[in-house]
Write an enzyme that holds these catalytic residues in place. Structure first.
Site, short mmCIF file in Angstrom:
data_model
loop_
_atom_site.label_atom_id
_atom_site.label_comp_id
_atom_site.label_asym_id
_atom_site.label_seq_id
_atom_site.Cartn_x
_atom_site.Cartn_y
_atom_site.Cartn_z
N GLU A 86 0.86 -1.18 0.00
CA GLU A 86 0.00 0.00 0.00
C GLU A 86 0.90 1.24 0.00
OE1 GLU A 86 -2.52 2.42 3.37
OE2 GLU A 86 -2.63 0.24 3.43
N ARG A 141 0.64 10.20 0.99
CA ARG A 141 1.12 11.23 1.91
C ARG A 141 2.22 12.08 1.29
NH1 ARG A 141 2.12 7.45 7.29
NH2 ARG A 141 0.11 6.35 7.23
N LYS A 154 -10.64 -1.12 7.39
CA LYS A 154 -9.39 -0.77 8.06
C LYS A 154 -9.75 -0.23 9.44
CE LYS A 154 -5.46 2.42 7.66
NZ LYS A 154 -4.69 3.25 6.71
#
Length: 211
Positions: A40, A44, A128
């Site tokens: 993943e 960011r 998640k």
């Protein structure tokens, strides 16, 4: 389209922060060498989209996805680059709808029953749980599974080689997310052998518990 269950079959989803897209391919290859075939790449940093594109093109056996997806535009950019799945820190209806339109699985982030119910309306059954250790970890997950027995979790946040054991033992955990085997510092220092070794250790731990 691969299902998120197929994507997360190896039991570990590394959360990878890349500041330089040139590190994407060697990082992917180090993870693969350690037995992890999914990664993943978080949105960011400015290098995220290019990193996903490089991995998708150069390491096709790696199931690359985009994390920290917080806008519809990021979802579109990620899939255009080659992302096979999306992960979001929260449950946003627009992003969930966009993932469906783009024909990619999404793992939205949750902490509360309200957020879970939002995802369930759109057929999401794998969430998640973030930040896991800061919000009660397995204790909270077990409580949430009471009214929602049909769901499973990918907990992320504060998980490491030591405490991953208890998560792996719980049948409501589809996989665990984390960066203990692939920290940003390790990537920037070019410690790809260390990434391979830590990935192998994490994989061995998962197989020891889950078989």
């Amino acid at each position: 389209m691969l299902s998120i269950e197929e994507i997360s079959a190896c039991g570990i989803i590394p959360v990878v922060v890349l500041n330089d897209a040139e590190d994407a391919v060697p990082t992917a290859r180090a993870l693969l060498a350690g037995g992890i075939d999914v990664m993943e790449i978080t949105f960011r940093t400015a290098a995220a989209q290019a990193s996903i594109a490089w991995v998708a093109a150069e390491v096709p056996e790696m199931k690359v996805g985009a994390g920290t997806v917080v806008t519809v535009e990021q979802a579109r950019d990620a899939v255009a680059a080659g992302a096979k799945f999306l992960v979001s820190p929260g449950s946003d209806l627009d992003i969930i709808r966009e993932a469906a339109a783009l024909d990619v699985p999404i793992v939205p982030g949750v902490l509360t029953p309200c957020e879970i119910m939002i995802g369930l309306k759109f057929g999401v059954k794998l969430f998640k749980f973030f930040p896991a250790e800061s919000y009660g970890g397995l204790k909270t997950i077990k409580a949430l599974c009471g009214p929602f027995p049909q769901i499973k979790f990918i907990p992320t946040g504060g998980i490491n080689q030591e405490n991953a054991v208890e998560y792996f033992k719980n049948p409501k955990i589809q996989a665990v997310g984390g960066s203990w085997m692939v920290s940003a510092k390790m990537i920037e220092a070019g410690e790809f052998d260390a990434i391979k070794e830590k990935s192998a250790a994490a994989t061995a731990l998962y197989k020891e518990i889950r078989g």
